[in-house]
Design a protein around this motif. Structure first.
Motif, PDB file in Angstrom:
ATOM      1  N   HIS A 173       0.850  -1.189   0.000  1.00 19.41           N
ATOM      2  CA  HIS A 173       0.000   0.000   0.000  1.00 19.41           C
ATOM      3  C   HIS A 173       0.886   1.241   0.000  1.00 19.41           C
ATOM      4  O   HIS A 173       2.059   1.186   0.369  1.00 19.41           O
ATOM      5  CB  HIS A 173      -0.952   0.008   1.200  1.00 19.41           C
ATOM      6  N   GLU A 174       0.313   2.336  -0.410  1.00 19.54           N
ATOM      7  CA  GLU A 174       1.060   3.581  -0.493  1.00 19.54           C
ATOM      8  C   GLU A 174       0.099   4.760  -0.485  1.00 19.54           C
ATOM      9  O   GLU A 174      -1.088   4.624  -0.829  1.00 19.54           O
ATOM     10  CB  GLU A 174       1.903   3.612  -1.775  1.00 19.54           C
ATOM     11  N   LEU A 175       0.611   5.896  -0.075  1.00 18.73           N
ATOM     12  CA  LEU A 175      -0.062   7.172  -0.311  1.00 18.73           C
ATOM     13  C   LEU A 175       0.471   7.694  -1.635  1.00 18.73           C
ATOM     14  O   LEU A 175       1.684   7.803  -1.816  1.00 18.73           O
ATOM     15  CB  LEU A 175       0.233   8.154   0.818  1.00 18.73           C
ATOM     16  N   VAL A 176      -0.401   7.993  -2.575  1.00 24.15           N
ATOM     17  CA  VAL A 176       0.058   8.306  -3.925  1.00 24.15           C
ATOM     18  C   VAL A 176      -0.723   9.479  -4.506  1.00 24.15           C
ATOM     19  O   VAL A 176      -1.927   9.633  -4.291  1.00 24.15           O
ATOM     20  CB  VAL A 176      -0.073   7.057  -4.828  1.00 24.15           C
TER      21      VAL A 176
ATOM     22  N   ARG B 131       2.322   8.413 -11.728  1.00 28.82           N
ATOM     23  CA  ARG B 131       2.467   8.803 -10.330  1.00 28.82           C
ATOM     24  C   ARG B 131       3.380  10.028 -10.236  1.00 28.82           C
ATOM     25  O   ARG B 131       4.434  10.083 -10.864  1.00 28.82           O
ATOM     26  CB  ARG B 131       3.063   7.666  -9.501  1.00 28.82           C
ATOM     27  N   LYS B 132       2.976  10.988  -9.428  1.00 30.65           N
ATOM     28  CA  LYS B 132       3.802  12.168  -9.203  1.00 30.65           C
ATOM     29  C   LYS B 132       4.592  12.035  -7.905  1.00 30.65           C
ATOM     30  O   LYS B 132       5.803  12.234  -7.878  1.00 30.65           O
ATOM     31  CB  LYS B 132       2.921  13.419  -9.159  1.00 30.65           C
ATOM     32  N   PHE B 133       3.902  11.709  -6.820  1.00 32.84           N
ATOM     33  CA  PHE B 133       4.542  11.430  -5.533  1.00 32.84           C
ATOM     34  C   PHE B 133       3.941  10.133  -4.983  1.00 32.84           C
ATOM     35  O   PHE B 133       2.773   9.838  -5.210  1.00 32.84           O
ATOM     36  CB  PHE B 133       4.303  12.563  -4.523  1.00 32.84           C
ATOM     37  N   TRP B 134       4.754   9.409  -4.229  1.00 29.70           N
ATOM     38  CA  TRP B 134       4.251   8.194  -3.601  1.00 29.70           C
ATOM     39  C   TRP B 134       5.102   7.879  -2.375  1.00 29.70           C
ATOM     40  O   TRP B 134       6.222   8.366  -2.231  1.00 29.70           O
ATOM     41  CB  TRP B 134       4.259   7.024  -4.575  1.00 29.70           C
ATOM     42  N   SER B 135       4.551   7.072  -1.496  1.00 29.93           N
ATOM     43  CA  SER B 135       5.247   6.745  -0.248  1.00 29.93           C
ATOM     44  C   SER B 135       5.885   5.366  -0.340  1.00 29.93           C
ATOM     45  O   SER B 135       5.390   4.479  -1.041  1.00 29.93           O
ATOM     46  CB  SER B 135       4.277   6.796   0.936  1.00 29.93           C
ATOM     47  N   GLU B 136       6.992   5.205   0.398  1.00 31.85           N
ATOM     48  CA  GLU B 136       7.668   3.916   0.530  1.00 31.85           C
ATOM     49  C   GLU B 136       8.144   3.774   1.963  1.00 31.85           C
ATOM     50  O   GLU B 136       8.582   4.754   2.574  1.00 31.85           O
ATOM     51  CB  GLU B 136       8.862   3.804  -0.422  1.00 31.85           C
TER      52      GLU B 136
ATOM     53  N   CYS C 195       8.605   9.893   1.322  1.00 33.39           N
ATOM     54  CA  CYS C 195       7.914  10.399   0.131  1.00 33.39           C
ATOM     55  C   CYS C 195       8.892  10.372  -1.036  1.00 33.39           C
ATOM     56  O   CYS C 195       9.988  10.932  -0.955  1.00 33.39           O
ATOM     57  CB  CYS C 195       7.397  11.814   0.371  1.00 33.39           C
ATOM     58  N   LYS C 196       8.503   9.721  -2.125  1.00 26.32           N
ATOM     59  CA  LYS C 196       9.382   9.536  -3.280  1.00 26.32           C
ATOM     60  C   LYS C 196       8.837  10.258  -4.502  1.00 26.32           C
ATOM     61  O   LYS C 196       7.636  10.538  -4.612  1.00 26.32           O
ATOM     62  CB  LYS C 196       9.531   8.045  -3.590  1.00 26.32           C
ATOM     63  N   MET C 197       9.736  10.528  -5.424  1.00 21.84           N
ATOM     64  CA  MET C 197       9.375  11.149  -6.695  1.00 21.84           C
ATOM     65  C   MET C 197      10.379  10.707  -7.750  1.00 21.84           C
ATOM     66  O   MET C 197      11.413  10.121  -7.431  1.00 21.84           O
ATOM     67  CB  MET C 197       9.384  12.685  -6.568  1.00 21.84           C
ATOM     68  N   HIS C 198      10.060  10.978  -9.024  1.00 20.22           N
ATOM     69  CA  HIS C 198      10.980  10.658 -10.100  1.00 20.22           C
ATOM     70  C   HIS C 198      12.096  11.700 -10.171  1.00 20.22           C
ATOM     71  O   HIS C 198      11.848  12.895 -10.046  1.00 20.22           O
ATOM     72  CB  HIS C 198      10.253  10.609 -11.444  1.00 20.22           C
ATOM     73  N   GLU C 199      13.296  11.228 -10.377  1.00 17.25           N
ATOM     74  CA  GLU C 199      14.423  12.142 -10.568  1.00 17.25           C
ATOM     75  C   GLU C 199      14.310  12.801 -11.935  1.00 17.25           C
ATOM     76  O   GLU C 199      13.830  12.193 -12.905  1.00 17.25           O
ATOM     77  CB  GLU C 199      15.734  11.360 -10.468  1.00 17.25           C
TER      78      GLU C 199
ATOM     79  N   ALA D 229      14.200  10.820  -3.035  1.00 16.06           N
ATOM     80  CA  ALA D 229      13.366  11.359  -1.961  1.00 16.06           C
ATOM     81  C   ALA D 229      12.900  12.765  -2.322  1.00 16.06           C
ATOM     82  O   ALA D 229      13.653  13.567  -2.881  1.00 16.06           O
ATOM     83  CB  ALA D 229      14.148  11.375  -0.656  1.00 16.06           C
ATOM     84  N   ARG D 230      11.663  13.056  -2.001  1.00 17.00           N
ATOM     85  CA  ARG D 230      11.127  14.397  -2.247  1.00 17.00           C
ATOM     86  C   ARG D 230      11.817  15.392  -1.315  1.00 17.00           C
ATOM     87  O   ARG D 230      12.020  15.100  -0.123  1.00 17.00           O
ATOM     88  CB  ARG D 230       9.622  14.385  -1.998  1.00 17.00           C
ATOM     89  N   PRO D 231      12.215  16.557  -1.806  1.00 13.14           N
ATOM     90  CA  PRO D 231      12.976  17.502  -0.975  1.00 13.14           C
ATOM     91  C   PRO D 231      12.209  17.994   0.258  1.00 13.14           C
ATOM     92  O   PRO D 231      12.816  18.208   1.312  1.00 13.14           O
ATOM     93  CB  PRO D 231      13.281  18.665  -1.931  1.00 13.14           C
ATOM     94  N   GLU D 232      10.892  18.165   0.151  1.00  9.98           N
ATOM     95  CA  GLU D 232      10.123  18.674   1.274  1.00  9.98           C
ATOM     96  C   GLU D 232      10.140  17.701   2.452  1.00  9.98           C
ATOM     97  O   GLU D 232      10.154  16.484   2.266  1.00  9.98           O
ATOM     98  CB  GLU D 232       8.667  18.956   0.867  1.00  9.98           C
ATOM     99  N   ASN D 233      10.163  18.253   3.658  1.00 10.66           N
ATOM    100  CA  ASN D 233      10.118  17.478   4.904  1.00 10.66           C
ATOM    101  C   ASN D 233      11.282  16.506   5.049  1.00 10.66           C
ATOM    102  O   ASN D 233      11.188  15.502   5.759  1.00 10.66           O
ATOM    103  CB  ASN D 233       8.805  16.695   5.019  1.00 10.66           C
ATOM    104  N   GLY D 234      12.380  16.794   4.355  1.00 12.11           N
ATOM    105  CA  GLY D 234      13.528  15.906   4.449  1.00 12.11           C
ATOM    106  C   GLY D 234      13.269  14.542   3.849  1.00 12.11           C
ATOM    107  O   GLY D 234      13.930  13.564   4.209  1.00 12.11           O
ATOM    108  N   GLY D 235      12.304  14.462   2.942  1.00 14.90           N
ATOM    109  CA  GLY D 235      11.986  13.194   2.297  1.00 14.90           C
ATOM    110  C   GLY D 235      11.032  12.323   3.079  1.00 14.90           C
ATOM    111  O   GLY D 235      10.671  11.236   2.627  1.00 14.90           O
TER     112      GLY D 235
END
Length: 464
Positions: A115-118, A125-130, A140-144, A166-172
């Protein structure tokens, strides 16, 4: 690696909105589509083409049954097979799927209930959780960004697709309460169960999507409870009687916060994971078939005495008659017949124990850089020229190999012996089958040293 999925069972249906129900043409298209078992997406597209004024003619509806539709399976007859086996008519004249057995193909609940938050765009997918490796932190992950060649200004061709960063916001770290996408309902929970269905022939698994936080949280608690009682296992049958998990639905009142911050309670049909098993049978590891076999072999040793020598066979040189009748062929320069099924004995100069992945090698205690002669694999555990080894030497070699394998995963020899004696009986070290089963048990966790140590702790420290 992900588990391949070859079909989908759905937890709900979609029905016409009140506005669409008032349009006879829309109602006709909907009824015909349901009768032909078309997907609801296809039915909605046909309604929109026929009645352009209806932008969204269908809405989800929570129902007490599941749907297995031919359009959701590569082989349409699979849906019929599921309904024929486990469908029920509960008085309305329609055979539906209310409850069915499942077997999970892995022991980690994260593998069988991913499962994931997406957050989705129109195409990806733009953002998703791992989750982290220990399952304690959600990132929180994103495409490079796709790299561009500085000289030609052309996009560089990527091997294996775009990299995940890792997404830059919130330290990933994934923090829904401070995430603007989650607060604006662009980011939502998305999960599914992955399983096999007994009696339904399929090489690939089936899945059941869900976005219910309550259903997934309850399932995780049951997975963890069963795994704790079964030494870390949730896959396969639950006991020797072929007991399985069951998936059904239960009408439950759940709480939610409305737009004004007020708590409310609503009734919903939630997916429920059942395990109709005698819990006491899960707490008696000595009653498992493997343990019974070990005790039987121990009895043979007591009655007939230990084997003095170990017959050997060289498969390419064995005669056809001997090979068919199962008679061992004595030869020099041969390998012992008793071989560990899950790993090969180490050759000269190679370390003992199961092959470890780089991640497991980091988790396991570091081995000494230099080994003494006593620590090297004895001749009985190596292949190569020479005469057949003595039976006692071969048994000692195999036992040393098993204990070294456990030590490589961070479990001391004496602790593993305590675990093995409790699981298979005190004579496991004397029997070739006992040593083979012990190595098989260790090799199953070759890439999960932490899981192996947790399993040993559960058996030794908890189930006393």
């Amino acid at each position: 690696m992900s588990i391949p999925v070859a079909g989908r069972i759905r937890a709900g249906i979609r029905v016409l909105t009140r506005k669409a129900e008032a349009v006879p043409l829309a109602k006709k298209i909907y009824d015909e589509g349901v009768e032909r078992e078309l997907s609801f997406d296809t039915i909605e597209e046909q309604i929109i083409r026929a009645v352009p004024d209806l932008e969204r003619p269908l809405v989800p509806k929570n129902v007490p049954f599941f749907t297995a539709r031919a359009c959701d399976f590569p082989h349409p007859e699979t849906a019929k097979a599921i309904l024929d086996l486990y469908g029920e008519d509960r008085g309305d004249g329609v055979r539906r799927l209310y409850r069915f057995p499942v077997i999970f193909p892995a022991d980690a609940w994260q593998r069988v209930m991913p499962h994931e938050l997406v957050t989705w765009t129109s195409s990806e997918r733009k953002f998703w959780s791992e989750y982290s490796a220990d399952g304690a932190t959600r990132y929180c992950k994103m495409h490079e960004a796709v790299p561009v060649d500085a000289g030609s200004r052309r996009v560089i061709r990527l091997w294996g697709g775009r990299k995940h960063v890792a997404r830059p916001e919130n330290g990933g770290v994934c923090d829904p309460e401070s995430c603007k996408e989650y607060q604006s309902r662009q980011c939502n929970l998305n999960g599914k169960f992955i399983f096999f269905i007994p009696g339904v022939r399929s090489l690939s698994a089936f899945d059941l999507p869900t976005n219910s936080f309550y259903a997934m949280r309850a399932a995780i608690e049951k997975f963890q409870t069963i795994a704790f009682m079964r030494g870390g296992r949730i896959g396969g049958y639950l006991d020797g009687q072929g007991t399985t998990f069951f998936i059904s639905k239960r009408l439950t009142e759940v709480s939610r916060i409305d737009e004004f911050g007020h708590p409310t309670r609503v009734s919903q049909w939630l997916i429920e994971l059942e395990a109709p098993v005698d819990v006491s049978s899960l707490l008696r590891p000595g009653d498992e078939p493997e343990a019974i076999e070990m005790r039987a072999q121990e009895a043979v040793v007591v009655l007939e005495g230990p084997q003095v020598s170990m017959p050997v066979r060289t498969a390419p040189e064995a005669s056809g008659a001997d090979a068919c009748e199962g008679n061992p062929v004595e030869k020099k320069s041969a390998e012992p017949m008793q071989r560990m099924p899950s790993a090969e004995p180490p050759s000269k100069g190679q370390p003992k124990g199961p092959a470890l992945s780089p991640q497991t090698a980091k988790a396991a205690p570091p081995a000494s850089s230099s080994r003494s002669a006593a620590q090297q694999p004895p001749a009985a555990a190596r292949t190569g020229a020479g005469t057949a080894p003595d039976g006692d030497a071969a048994a000692a070699s195999e036992l040393e190999w098993v204990l070294e394998s456990a030590k490589a995963l961070g479990v001391p020899a004496d602790r593993f012996e305590t675990y093995a004696a409790k699981r298979w009986g005190a004579g496991w070290k004397l029997n070739p089958g006992g040593r083979r089963q012990a190595l098989k048990d260790i090799s199953a966790f070759a890439d999960d040293a932490n899981g192996f140590r947790r399993k040993i702790a559960a058996e030794v420290d908890v189930f006393k």
